[in-house]
Scaffold this motif. Structure first.
Motif, PDB file in Angstrom:
ATOM      1  N   ARG A 126      -2.802  -2.928  -2.932  1.00  0.00           N
ATOM      2  CA  ARG A 126      -3.051  -4.232  -3.556  1.00  0.00           C
ATOM      3  C   ARG A 126      -3.406  -5.144  -2.391  1.00  0.00           C
ATOM      4  O   ARG A 126      -2.655  -5.256  -1.412  1.00  0.00           O
ATOM      5  CB  ARG A 126      -1.807  -4.744  -4.272  1.00  0.00           C
ATOM      6  CG  ARG A 126      -1.956  -6.184  -4.776  1.00  0.00           C
ATOM      7  CD  ARG A 126      -0.748  -6.620  -5.564  1.00  0.00           C
ATOM      8  NE  ARG A 126      -0.592  -5.821  -6.761  1.00  0.00           N
ATOM      9  CZ  ARG A 126      -1.253  -6.024  -7.902  1.00  0.00           C
ATOM     10  NH1 ARG A 126      -2.118  -6.994  -7.992  1.00  0.00           N
ATOM     11  NH2 ARG A 126      -1.042  -5.250  -8.938  1.00  0.00           N
ATOM     12  N   ILE A 172      -7.379  -4.299  -6.367  1.00  0.00           N
ATOM     13  CA  ILE A 172      -6.836  -2.988  -6.016  1.00  0.00           C
ATOM     14  C   ILE A 172      -7.891  -2.241  -5.212  1.00  0.00           C
ATOM     15  O   ILE A 172      -9.072  -2.247  -5.565  1.00  0.00           O
ATOM     16  CB  ILE A 172      -6.482  -2.171  -7.282  1.00  0.00           C
ATOM     17  CG1 ILE A 172      -5.562  -2.959  -8.214  1.00  0.00           C
ATOM     18  CG2 ILE A 172      -5.889  -0.818  -6.911  1.00  0.00           C
ATOM     19  CD1 ILE A 172      -4.236  -3.348  -7.629  1.00  0.00           C
ATOM     20  N   SER A 176       0.833  -1.207   0.000  1.00  0.00           N
ATOM     21  CA  SER A 176       0.000   0.000   0.000  1.00  0.00           C
ATOM     22  C   SER A 176       0.864   1.252   0.000  1.00  0.00           C
ATOM     23  O   SER A 176       1.986   1.242   0.492  1.00  0.00           O
ATOM     24  CB  SER A 176      -0.946   0.013   1.201  1.00  0.00           C
ATOM     25  OG  SER A 176      -0.241   0.197   2.396  1.00  0.00           O
ATOM     26  N   ASP A 192      -8.006  -6.675 -10.486  1.00  0.00           N
ATOM     27  CA  ASP A 192      -6.598  -6.551 -10.872  1.00  0.00           C
ATOM     28  C   ASP A 192      -6.458  -6.977 -12.334  1.00  0.00           C
ATOM     29  O   ASP A 192      -5.849  -7.988 -12.653  1.00  0.00           O
ATOM     30  CB  ASP A 192      -5.721  -7.409  -9.963  1.00  0.00           C
ATOM     31  CG  ASP A 192      -4.247  -7.197 -10.226  1.00  0.00           C
ATOM     32  OD1 ASP A 192      -3.890  -6.166 -10.822  1.00  0.00           O
ATOM     33  OD2 ASP A 192      -3.449  -8.068  -9.843  1.00  0.00           O
ATOM     34  N   LYS A 241      -7.359  -1.171 -15.004  1.00  0.00           N
ATOM     35  CA  LYS A 241      -6.417  -0.253 -14.360  1.00  0.00           C
ATOM     36  C   LYS A 241      -5.990   0.851 -15.317  1.00  0.00           C
ATOM     37  O   LYS A 241      -5.918   2.020 -14.927  1.00  0.00           O
ATOM     38  CB  LYS A 241      -5.197  -1.014 -13.834  1.00  0.00           C
ATOM     39  CG  LYS A 241      -5.534  -1.956 -12.687  1.00  0.00           C
ATOM     40  CD  LYS A 241      -4.312  -2.583 -12.060  1.00  0.00           C
ATOM     41  CE  LYS A 241      -3.592  -3.509 -12.997  1.00  0.00           C
ATOM     42  NZ  LYS A 241      -2.495  -4.251 -12.377  1.00  0.00           N
ATOM     43  N   THR A 266     -13.116  -0.774  -4.736  1.00  0.00           N
ATOM     44  CA  THR A 266     -12.184  -1.802  -5.186  1.00  0.00           C
ATOM     45  C   THR A 266     -12.386  -2.043  -6.672  1.00  0.00           C
ATOM     46  O   THR A 266     -13.479  -1.877  -7.206  1.00  0.00           O
ATOM     47  CB  THR A 266     -12.389  -3.129  -4.433  1.00  0.00           C
ATOM     48  OG1 THR A 266     -13.706  -3.607  -4.668  1.00  0.00           O
ATOM     49  CG2 THR A 266     -12.165  -2.952  -2.951  1.00  0.00           C
ATOM     50  N   LYS A 315      -5.348  -8.987  -1.043  1.00  0.00           N
ATOM     51  CA  LYS A 315      -5.613 -10.371  -1.404  1.00  0.00           C
ATOM     52  C   LYS A 315      -6.790 -10.861  -0.557  1.00  0.00           C
ATOM     53  O   LYS A 315      -6.800 -10.681   0.664  1.00  0.00           O
ATOM     54  CB  LYS A 315      -4.376 -11.215  -1.110  1.00  0.00           C
ATOM     55  CG  LYS A 315      -4.454 -12.633  -1.580  1.00  0.00           C
ATOM     56  CD  LYS A 315      -3.230 -13.436  -1.142  1.00  0.00           C
ATOM     57  CE  LYS A 315      -1.940 -12.896  -1.726  1.00  0.00           C
ATOM     58  NZ  LYS A 315      -0.783 -13.748  -1.422  1.00  0.00           N
ATOM     59  N   GLU A 347      -6.572 -11.383  -6.050  1.00  0.00           N
ATOM     60  CA  GLU A 347      -6.038 -10.061  -5.730  1.00  0.00           C
ATOM     61  C   GLU A 347      -6.887  -8.991  -6.382  1.00  0.00           C
ATOM     62  O   GLU A 347      -7.490  -9.202  -7.432  1.00  0.00           O
ATOM     63  CB  GLU A 347      -4.581  -9.952  -6.181  1.00  0.00           C
ATOM     64  CG  GLU A 347      -3.656 -10.784  -5.332  1.00  0.00           C
ATOM     65  CD  GLU A 347      -2.184 -10.471  -5.551  1.00  0.00           C
ATOM     66  OE1 GLU A 347      -1.861  -9.458  -6.218  1.00  0.00           O
ATOM     67  OE2 GLU A 347      -1.357 -11.236  -5.052  1.00  0.00           O
TER      68      GLU A 347
END
Length: 84
Positions: A32, A46, A17, A69, A74, A66, A34, A44
């Motif tokens: 990031r 973000i 982070s 990933d 992104k 959130t 999990k 995982e």
């Protein structure tokens, strides 16, 4: 009384982070994380969170979003934030 944490089906772990402060005691955190299910499956994602720091240094989180990933998502978010 039962321990709510023991009954959870998913545990969350922060992999990495980064934070940036703004205003008097606010911050934005990009992390990031999990998610680990009871049966050991992992995924995982973000997390983008807004929070604040109390006088004693304790951090509290107000809002979070959130995103998967996935490279395409992104890149879309990064491009949109840069162009707005």
């Amino acid at each position: 009384m039962t321990d709510e944490r023991a009954e959870r089906n998913v545990e969350f772990e922060t992999v990495k982070s980064e934070k940036i402060p703004f205003g008097k005691s606010n911050f934005i955190e990009v992390a990031r994380k999990k998610a680990i299910s009871k049966d050991g499956e992992e995924s995982e994602f973000i997390s983008i969170s807004r929070g604040y720091t109390l006088r004693d240094g304790t951090e509290r989180y107000k809002k979070s979003v959130t995103i998967p990933d996935e490279t395409e998502i992104k890149e879309f978010i990064a491009n949109q934030v840069s162009s707005i």
